[in-house]
Design a protein around this motif. Structure first.
Motif, PDB file in Angstrom:
ATOM      1  N   LYS A  64       0.697  -1.214  -0.138  1.00  0.00           N
ATOM      2  CA  LYS A  64       0.054  -0.040  -0.231  1.00  0.00           C
ATOM      3  C   LYS A  64       0.829   1.298   0.019  1.00  0.00           C
ATOM      4  CE  LYS A  64      -3.578   2.298   2.325  1.00  0.00           C
ATOM      5  NZ  LYS A  64      -4.103   2.589   3.846  1.00  0.00           N
ATOM      6  N   TYR A  65       1.974   1.380   0.972  1.00  0.00           N
ATOM      7  CA  TYR A  65       2.777   2.363   0.531  1.00  0.00           C
ATOM      8  C   TYR A  65       4.019   2.418  -0.142  1.00  0.00           C
ATOM      9  CZ  TYR A  65      -0.450   3.982   4.549  1.00  0.00           C
ATOM     10  OH  TYR A  65      -1.158   4.535   5.234  1.00  0.00           O
ATOM     11  N   LYS A  66       4.477   1.478  -1.193  1.00  0.00           N
ATOM     12  CA  LYS A  66       4.715   1.198  -2.146  1.00  0.00           C
ATOM     13  C   LYS A  66       6.215   0.841  -1.651  1.00  0.00           C
ATOM     14  CE  LYS A  66       3.155   3.713  -5.200  1.00  0.00           C
ATOM     15  NZ  LYS A  66       2.573   5.283  -6.700  1.00  0.00           N
ATOM     16  N   ILE A  67       5.874  -0.242  -0.757  1.00  0.00           N
ATOM     17  CA  ILE A  67       8.054  -1.102  -0.123  1.00  0.00           C
ATOM     18  C   ILE A  67       7.604  -2.311  -0.135  1.00  0.00           C
ATOM     19  CG2 ILE A  67       8.853  -1.283   2.614  1.00  0.00           C
ATOM     20  CD1 ILE A  67       7.977   1.709   3.499  1.00  0.00           C
ATOM     21  N   GLU A  68       8.382  -2.848  -1.350  1.00  0.00           N
ATOM     22  CA  GLU A  68       8.093  -4.203  -1.480  1.00  0.00           C
ATOM     23  C   GLU A  68       8.859  -4.996  -1.337  1.00  0.00           C
ATOM     24  OE1 GLU A  68       6.681  -6.483  -4.607  1.00  0.00           O
ATOM     25  OE2 GLU A  68       5.937  -4.462  -4.005  1.00  0.00           O
ATOM     26  N   PRO A  69       8.508  -5.892  -1.050  1.00  0.00           N
ATOM     27  CA  PRO A  69       8.912  -7.195   0.651  1.00  0.00           C
ATOM     28  C   PRO A  69       9.366  -7.452  -0.655  1.00  0.00           C
ATOM     29  CG  PRO A  69       6.370  -6.687   0.810  1.00  0.00           C
ATOM     30  CD  PRO A  69       6.884  -5.986  -0.355  1.00  0.00           C
ATOM     31  N   LYS A  70      10.880  -8.312  -0.178  1.00  0.00           N
ATOM     32  CA  LYS A  70      11.962  -8.353  -0.511  1.00  0.00           C
ATOM     33  C   LYS A  70      12.208  -9.319   0.227  1.00  0.00           C
ATOM     34  CE  LYS A  70      13.982  -6.405  -4.005  1.00  0.00           C
ATOM     35  NZ  LYS A  70      13.081  -7.013  -5.139  1.00  0.00           N
ATOM     36  N   ARG A  71      12.592 -10.091   1.698  1.00  0.00           N
ATOM     37  CA  ARG A  71      13.576 -10.876   2.060  1.00  0.00           C
ATOM     38  C   ARG A  71      12.775 -11.470   3.642  1.00  0.00           C
ATOM     39  NH1 ARG A  71      18.585 -11.331   5.450  1.00  0.00           N
ATOM     40  NH2 ARG A  71      18.268  -8.827   5.399  1.00  0.00           N
ATOM     41  N   VAL A  72      11.781 -12.222   3.831  1.00  0.00           N
ATOM     42  CA  VAL A  72      11.104 -12.464   5.007  1.00  0.00           C
ATOM     43  C   VAL A  72      11.958 -14.397   5.616  1.00  0.00           C
ATOM     44  CG1 VAL A  72      10.247 -14.042   5.809  1.00  0.00           C
ATOM     45  CG2 VAL A  72      10.013 -12.402   3.843  1.00  0.00           C
ATOM     46  N   LYS A  73      12.378 -13.771   6.681  1.00  0.00           N
ATOM     47  CA  LYS A  73      12.985 -15.309   7.965  1.00  0.00           C
ATOM     48  C   LYS A  73      12.713 -15.838   8.830  1.00  0.00           C
ATOM     49  CE  LYS A  73      18.132 -16.525   9.535  1.00  0.00           C
ATOM     50  NZ  LYS A  73      18.142 -17.147   8.751  1.00  0.00           N
ATOM     51  N   MET A  74      12.045 -16.935   9.004  1.00  0.00           N
ATOM     52  CA  MET A  74      11.127 -17.345   9.956  1.00  0.00           C
ATOM     53  C   MET A  74      12.354 -17.876  10.599  1.00  0.00           C
ATOM     54  SD  MET A  74       7.496 -16.752   9.761  1.00  0.00           S
ATOM     55  CE  MET A  74       6.389 -16.951   8.445  1.00  0.00           C
ATOM     56  N   ILE A  75      11.991 -17.608  12.622  1.00  0.00           N
ATOM     57  CA  ILE A  75      12.738 -17.791  13.877  1.00  0.00           C
ATOM     58  C   ILE A  75      11.403 -18.800  14.439  1.00  0.00           C
ATOM     59  CG2 ILE A  75      14.138 -17.057  15.916  1.00  0.00           C
ATOM     60  CD1 ILE A  75      14.795 -15.908  13.086  1.00  0.00           C
ATOM     61  N   HIS A  76      11.649 -19.851  14.604  1.00  0.00           N
ATOM     62  CA  HIS A  76      11.545 -21.504  15.695  1.00  0.00           C
ATOM     63  C   HIS A  76      11.630 -21.126  16.946  1.00  0.00           C
ATOM     64  CE1 HIS A  76       9.299 -22.694  11.474  1.00  0.00           C
ATOM     65  NE2 HIS A  76      10.255 -22.202  11.506  1.00  0.00           N
ATOM     66  N   PRO A  77      11.333 -21.054  18.114  1.00  0.00           N
ATOM     67  CA  PRO A  77      11.370 -21.872  19.296  1.00  0.00           C
ATOM     68  C   PRO A  77      12.915 -22.721  18.753  1.00  0.00           C
ATOM     69  CG  PRO A  77       9.592 -21.471  19.607  1.00  0.00           C
ATOM     70  CD  PRO A  77       9.423 -21.562  17.687  1.00  0.00           C
ATOM     71  N   LYS A  78      12.715 -23.763  18.328  1.00  0.00           N
ATOM     72  CA  LYS A  78      13.206 -24.907  18.189  1.00  0.00           C
ATOM     73  C   LYS A  78      12.678 -25.883  17.317  1.00  0.00           C
ATOM     74  CE  LYS A  78      12.961 -28.315  21.267  1.00  0.00           C
ATOM     75  NZ  LYS A  78      12.680 -29.177  22.829  1.00  0.00           N
ATOM     76  N   MET A  79      13.163 -26.760  16.956  1.00  0.00           N
ATOM     77  CA  MET A  79      12.986 -27.867  15.207  1.00  0.00           C
ATOM     78  C   MET A  79      11.251 -28.301  15.839  1.00  0.00           C
ATOM     79  SD  MET A  79      14.282 -28.874  12.851  1.00  0.00           S
ATOM     80  CE  MET A  79      16.466 -28.952  12.963  1.00  0.00           C
ATOM     81  N   GLY A  80      10.925 -28.481  14.446  1.00  0.00           N
ATOM     82  CA  GLY A  80       9.437 -28.892  15.043  1.00  0.00           C
ATOM     83  C   GLY A  80       8.589 -28.717  15.803  1.00  0.00           C
ATOM     84  N   LYS A  81       8.876 -27.070  15.836  1.00  0.00           N
ATOM     85  CA  LYS A  81       7.334 -25.600  16.901  1.00  0.00           C
ATOM     86  C   LYS A  81       7.842 -24.979  15.554  1.00  0.00           C
ATOM     87  CE  LYS A  81       7.999 -27.455  21.055  1.00  0.00           C
ATOM     88  NZ  LYS A  81       5.800 -27.025  22.179  1.00  0.00           N
ATOM     89  N   ALA A  82       6.553 -24.060  15.714  1.00  0.00           N
ATOM     90  CA  ALA A  82       5.696 -22.980  14.483  1.00  0.00           C
ATOM     91  C   ALA A  82       6.842 -22.373  14.726  1.00  0.00           C
ATOM     92  CB  ALA A  82       4.948 -23.680  14.130  1.00  0.00           C
ATOM     93  N   PRO A  83       6.890 -21.349  13.906  1.00  0.00           N
ATOM     94  CA  PRO A  83       7.672 -20.315  14.235  1.00  0.00           C
ATOM     95  C   PRO A  83       6.731 -19.000  14.929  1.00  0.00           C
ATOM     96  CG  PRO A  83       6.885 -20.416  12.144  1.00  0.00           C
ATOM     97  CD  PRO A  83       6.281 -21.780  12.322  1.00  0.00           C
ATOM     98  N   ASN A  84       7.740 -18.325  15.758  1.00  0.00           N
ATOM     99  CA  ASN A  84       7.189 -17.636  16.752  1.00  0.00           C
ATOM    100  C   ASN A  84       7.471 -15.770  16.579  1.00  0.00           C
ATOM    101  OD1 ASN A  84       9.406 -17.600  18.116  1.00  0.00           O
ATOM    102  ND2 ASN A  84       8.608 -17.466  20.079  1.00  0.00           N
ATOM    103  N   ILE A  85       8.563 -15.877  15.038  1.00  0.00           N
ATOM    104  CA  ILE A  85       8.929 -14.510  15.337  1.00  0.00           C
ATOM    105  C   ILE A  85       8.818 -14.345  13.579  1.00  0.00           C
ATOM    106  CG2 ILE A  85      10.908 -12.872  15.304  1.00  0.00           C
ATOM    107  CD1 ILE A  85      11.471 -14.035  18.074  1.00  0.00           C
ATOM    108  N   VAL A  86       9.085 -13.041  13.103  1.00  0.00           N
ATOM    109  CA  VAL A  86       9.064 -12.945  12.043  1.00  0.00           C
ATOM    110  C   VAL A  86      10.348 -12.188  11.390  1.00  0.00           C
ATOM    111  CG1 VAL A  86       7.038 -12.018  10.752  1.00  0.00           C
ATOM    112  CG2 VAL A  86       8.707 -13.632   9.318  1.00  0.00           C
ATOM    113  N   LEU A  87      11.454 -12.536  10.703  1.00  0.00           N
ATOM    114  CA  LEU A  87      11.812 -10.936  10.042  1.00  0.00           C
ATOM    115  C   LEU A  87      11.746 -10.628   8.593  1.00  0.00           C
ATOM    116  CD1 LEU A  87      14.899 -11.718  12.150  1.00  0.00           C
ATOM    117  CD2 LEU A  87      14.370 -10.266  11.847  1.00  0.00           C
ATOM    118  N   VAL A  88      11.560  -9.300   8.447  1.00  0.00           N
ATOM    119  CA  VAL A  88      11.270  -8.862   7.016  1.00  0.00           C
ATOM    120  C   VAL A  88      11.749  -7.921   6.327  1.00  0.00           C
ATOM    121  CG1 VAL A  88       9.140  -7.965   5.447  1.00  0.00           C
ATOM    122  CG2 VAL A  88       8.900  -9.556   7.598  1.00  0.00           C
TER     123      VAL A  88
END
Length: 249
Positions: A189-213
């Motif tokens: 909407k504000y013409k800032i194009e998403p370029k990179r995403v990284k998911m952070i998981h508490p541990k292997m097998g757990k769903a991510p609870n943090i995202v970096l964009v």
């Protein structure tokens, strides 16, 4: 240490950031920085020639981590809460970083004020995560302000970033995965194009609870999804990747 005590008040403490002898003044019983700030400062791509703005800066943890890690030309933090900015400014004096790290006590929704500032190569932000629509929240509660969208929301943050960024400047944000659709929609909407995403998981097998964009002002359409990062291993200890981010490896 005794010489440093002149910079703090009775209800404050000085925390060693374990990075180039940098320290941060915080409230003993107030909101303390956590892993989010460390992850965001590591995720951001910053060069020595860059001028950086950190929104929702609180007591200034991200500007100090960014300066310690990258030594850009300058880092400025913007925060609406006056007492937070007061602590951050005293941390600047404590760390002898006048002229390199600075702070502004202002509302990021004040677009006319933002337009008067210089443009920045990079904007970073660790905004309040929680929607302000659940239960009764004390609007004067410092912890609530840090965690809930009381004084600003996601759209306010992205709108401000649009104003502050240079052409092709980069926005680096940390948030929660459940808000990812909102983040992408508002960025475009504000013409800032998403370029990179990284998911952070508490541990292997757990769903991510943090995202970096990462987003780019007026950038072209291309999104890179990075390999996930796991905070803890099966033994409950920090992974090697996290140790490296914390400068322990």
């Amino acid at each position: 240490m005794n010489d440093k005590l002149k910079y703090i008040k009775e209800d404050e403490t000085i925390d060693d950031l374990q990075l180039k002898n940098l320290n941060l003044i915080q409230k003993k019983d107030g909101f303390k920085f956590g892993i989010d700030a460390v992850l965001l400062s590591d995720f951001a791509c910053i060069k020595k020639k860059h001028k950086v703005m950190d929104l929702c800066t609180g007591t200034g943890i991200i500007p100090f981590l960014i300066y310690g890690k990258y030594e850009p030309e300058s880092v400025c933090g913007l925060e609406i809460q006056e007492d937070m900015v007061d602590m951050a400014k005293r941390s600047v004096k404590l760390n002898l970083l006048e002229g390199k790290v600075s702070f502004l006590n202002e509302d990021l929704k004040n677009i006319e004020f933002l337009k008067k500032l210089e443009k920045f190569d990079v904007v970073t932000v660790n905004p309040p995560y929680k929607l302000n629509n659940a239960g009764i929240i004390n609007p004067n509660d410092k912890l609530a302000i840090a965690r809930h969208e009381i004084l600003c929301n996601l759209e306010d943050v992205i709108s401000a970033s649009r104003v502050l960024l240079k052409d092709n400047g980069r926005l680096f944000m940390i948030h929660r995965p459940e808000r990812l659709a909102d983040i992408f929609t508002l960025m475009r909407k504000y013409k800032i194009e998403p370029k990179r995403v990284k998911m952070i998981h508490p541990k292997m097998g757990k769903a991510p609870n943090i995202v970096l964009v990462e987003g780019q002002r007026d950038g072209g359409s291309y999104l890179k999804w990075e390999a996930p990062l796991y905070v803890y291993d099966d033994n409950g200890k920090y992974t090697k990747e996290i140790d490296s981010i914390y400068w322990r490896a």
